[in-house]
Design an enzyme around this catalytic site. Structure first.
Site, mmCIF file in Angstrom:
data_model
loop_
_atom_site.group_PDB
_atom_site.id
_atom_site.type_symbol
_atom_site.label_atom_id
_atom_site.label_comp_id
_atom_site.label_asym_id
_atom_site.label_seq_id
_atom_site.Cartn_x
_atom_site.Cartn_y
_atom_site.Cartn_z
ATOM 1 N N ASP A 24 0.822 -1.211 0.000
ATOM 2 C CA ASP A 24 0.000 0.000 0.000
ATOM 3 C C ASP A 24 0.862 1.269 0.000
ATOM 4 O OD1 ASP A 24 -2.338 1.431 -0.025
ATOM 5 O OD2 ASP A 24 -2.783 1.168 2.103
ATOM 6 N N GLY A 25 0.301 2.343 -0.529
ATOM 7 C CA GLY A 25 0.960 3.645 -0.455
ATOM 8 C C GLY A 25 1.535 4.149 -1.769
ATOM 9 N N ARG A 28 0.120 7.769 -2.526
ATOM 10 C CA ARG A 28 0.686 8.833 -1.681
ATOM 11 C C ARG A 28 2.151 9.075 -1.995
ATOM 12 N NH1 ARG A 28 -1.243 6.090 3.514
ATOM 13 N NH2 ARG A 28 -1.799 4.507 1.962
ATOM 14 N N TRP A 29 2.870 8.022 -2.333
ATOM 15 C CA TRP A 29 4.279 8.164 -2.728
ATOM 16 C C TRP A 29 4.367 9.140 -3.899
ATOM 17 C CZ3 TRP A 29 7.127 7.551 -7.124
ATOM 18 C CH2 TRP A 29 8.508 7.437 -6.988
ATOM 19 N N ARG A 37 -0.531 9.396 -9.920
ATOM 20 C CA ARG A 37 -0.607 8.161 -9.133
ATOM 21 C C ARG A 37 0.022 6.972 -9.866
ATOM 22 N NH1 ARG A 37 -4.033 7.564 -4.832
ATOM 23 N NH2 ARG A 37 -4.414 5.396 -5.395
ATOM 24 N N HIS A 41 2.470 3.544 -8.925
ATOM 25 C CA HIS A 41 2.239 2.127 -9.245
ATOM 26 C C HIS A 41 3.431 1.551 -10.029
ATOM 27 C CE1 HIS A 41 -1.693 2.399 -7.568
ATOM 28 N NE2 HIS A 41 -2.204 3.125 -8.521
ATOM 29 N N SER A 69 -7.415 -5.487 -5.053
ATOM 30 C CA SER A 69 -8.525 -6.053 -4.273
ATOM 31 C C SER A 69 -9.823 -6.002 -5.073
ATOM 32 C CB SER A 69 -8.694 -5.285 -2.964
ATOM 33 O OG SER A 69 -9.298 -4.028 -3.199
ATOM 34 N N ASN A 72 -10.930 -2.618 -5.211
ATOM 35 C CA ASN A 72 -10.187 -1.701 -6.074
ATOM 36 C C ASN A 72 -10.835 -1.515 -7.452
ATOM 37 O OD1 ASN A 72 -6.921 -2.765 -4.805
ATOM 38 N ND2 ASN A 72 -8.147 -1.006 -4.197
ATOM 39 N N TRP A 73 -11.747 -2.421 -7.840
ATOM 40 C CA TRP A 73 -12.485 -2.225 -9.104
ATOM 41 C C TRP A 73 -13.280 -0.935 -9.068
ATOM 42 C CZ3 TRP A 73 -10.910 -4.833 -13.073
ATOM 43 C CH2 TRP A 73 -10.528 -6.169 -12.962
ATOM 44 N N ARG A 198 -4.831 -1.719 9.041
ATOM 45 C CA ARG A 198 -6.005 -2.571 8.821
ATOM 46 C C ARG A 198 -5.673 -3.648 7.799
ATOM 47 N NH1 ARG A 198 -7.667 2.644 7.004
ATOM 48 N NH2 ARG A 198 -7.177 2.898 4.807
HETATM 49 C C1 IPE Z 1 -5.437 -2.659 -0.040
HETATM 50 O O1 IPE Z 1 -5.107 -1.329 -0.251
HETATM 51 C C2 IPE Z 1 -5.420 -3.400 -1.342
HETATM 52 C C3 IPE Z 1 -4.124 -3.572 -1.965
HETATM 53 C C4 IPE Z 1 -2.972 -3.224 -1.465
HETATM 54 C C5 IPE Z 1 -4.135 -4.223 -3.233
HETATM 55 P P1 IPE Z 1 -6.220 -0.198 -0.406
HETATM 56 O O2 IPE Z 1 -5.501 1.073 -0.596
HETATM 57 O O3 IPE Z 1 -7.192 -0.576 -1.464
HETATM 58 O O4 IPE Z 1 -6.952 -0.264 1.017
HETATM 59 P P2 IPE Z 1 -7.846 0.812 1.763
HETATM 60 O O5 IPE Z 1 -8.868 1.264 0.786
HETATM 61 O O6 IPE Z 1 -6.956 1.929 2.193
HETATM 62 O O7 IPE Z 1 -8.413 0.072 2.935
HETATM 63 C C1 IPE Z 2 -1.571 0.292 -3.379
HETATM 64 O O1 IPE Z 2 -1.382 1.668 -3.401
HETATM 65 C C2 IPE Z 2 -1.858 -0.272 -4.748
HETATM 66 C C3 IPE Z 2 -3.235 -0.738 -4.926
HETATM 67 C C4 IPE Z 2 -4.174 -0.729 -4.024
HETATM 68 C C5 IPE Z 2 -3.575 -1.247 -6.241
HETATM 69 P P1 IPE Z 2 -2.587 2.696 -3.389
HETATM 70 O O2 IPE Z 2 -2.967 2.997 -4.797
HETATM 71 O O3 IPE Z 2 -3.701 2.223 -2.523
HETATM 72 O O4 IPE Z 2 -1.895 3.951 -2.739
HETATM 73 P P2 IPE Z 2 -2.532 4.965 -1.704
HETATM 74 O O5 IPE Z 2 -3.050 4.162 -0.539
HETATM 75 O O6 IPE Z 2 -3.616 5.695 -2.409
HETATM 76 O O7 IPE Z 2 -1.388 5.850 -1.300
HETATM 77 MG MG MG Z 3 -4.076 2.423 -0.540
#
Ligand code: IPE
Ligand code: IPE
Ligand code: MG
Length: 256
Positions: A24-25, A28-29, A37, A41, A69, A72-73, A198
């Site tokens: 995750d992150g 924000r990175w 964004r 990725h 996830s 994420n869709w 979480r």
């Molecule tokens: C969890 O990250 C899913 C993946 C890392 C693939 P999210 O960024 O989707 O989770 P939430 O929405 O902050 O809980």
């Molecule tokens: C995790 O990074 C990648 C996926 C969930 C696919 P995020 O895209 O959730 O990054 P943040 O949480 O918005 O920083």
């Molecule tokens: Mg995230």
């Protein structure tokens, strides 16, 4: 495979046998650098390479990566599209790395929802690497722990309805065997990057006794050193599985 794992010692004391990572992150990175964004990725995919290599070299048996996830869709179409493109590129670019290092690639989640241009190379690599004997690399794609449990309940209900199984015989192994992770050890260590505390619907059943490790590091910055720091923490944890300290200290055969 049994739902609550009995304590086992890894060959290297501080290397967990099954590591699962909530990567995750990325967003924000990128945001903090004034980048789109998708750049986060892209850098995240590089972190995947580093961590797969490090885990393989450190003797991890199963590495499960939460890449996309079910929830994420719901992200904007453009971001979902770019993530699918990156997944496609990852599969194409890592093919030789995976095959050359004896890695077994597997997926969990509803991969039927992935676009065909991703599914074709992905399914091909899963099939090509199926006989490999090295580390198992599990990509959680279109994955949700609750969705997986609902599927398992449906499968078990069908077995009961057909008369193959009676409800009294449903036990933890019946459930574990109906999950996408059937046959693998539960994760010993679940890592989440980016400071979020979480599980976000990840391996809900399988993480019953996992050690949880949270780090503020954003996924694109996660490297071998970050992983080693997590393993050092893991090695310091006392895993009791509901028992007392004294019981855990006793050799298995003396426990009663
Ligand atoms: C969890 O990250 C899913 C993946 C890392 C693939 P999210 O960024 O989707 O989770 P939430 O929405 O902050 O809980
Ligand atoms: C995790 O990074 C990648 C996926 C969930 C696919 P995020 O895209 O959730 O990054 P943040 O949480 O918005 O920083
Ligand atoms: Mg995230």
């Amino acid at each position: 495979m049994s739902a609550i794992p009995y304590p086992k010692v890894s060959p290297l004391a501080q290397t967990p046998r099954h590591v699962a990572i909530i990567m995750d992150g990325n967003g924000r990175w990128a945001l903090e650098r004034g980048l789109p964004r998708v750049e986060g990725h892209r850098q995240g995919a590089k972190a995947v390479n580093r961590v797969v290599t490090a885990c393989r070299e450190m003797g991890v048996e199963v590495l499960t990566l939460y890449a996309f996830s079910e929830q994420n869709w719901g992200r904007p179409d453009q971001e979902v599209g770019l993530l699918m493109q990156l997944l496609h590129d990852y599969v194409r670019q890592e093919r030789m790395e995976i095959l050359g290092n004896g890695i077994r690639l597997t997926t969990i989640g509803d991969t039927s929802r992935l676009p065909v241009f991703v599914r074709i190379p992905l399914d091909a690599l899963v099939a090509e690497s199926a006989k490999n004997k090295g580390m198992r690399l599990v990509l959680a794609l279109s994955y949700g722990g609750r969705e997986e449990l609902v599927d398992a309940v449906k499968a078990i209900a069908r077995r009961v309805a057909s008369g193959e199984l009676i409800p009294e015989h449903v036990d933890q192994d019946t459930v574990a065997d109906a999950l996408h992770t059937s046959g693998w050890e539960d994760p010993e260590l679940v890592i989440r990057t980016s400071g979020e505390l979480r599980l976000s619907n990840f391996l809900l059943w399988q993480s019953a006794y996992a050690e949880l490790y949270f780090t503020d590091t954003y996924w694109p910055d996660f490297d071998r050193e970050s992983l080693e720091a997590a393993f050092v923490q893991f090695a310091k944890r006392k895993r009791r599985f509901g028992l007392t300290d004294q019981q855990v200290a006793e050799p298995l055969e003396q426990r009663h």
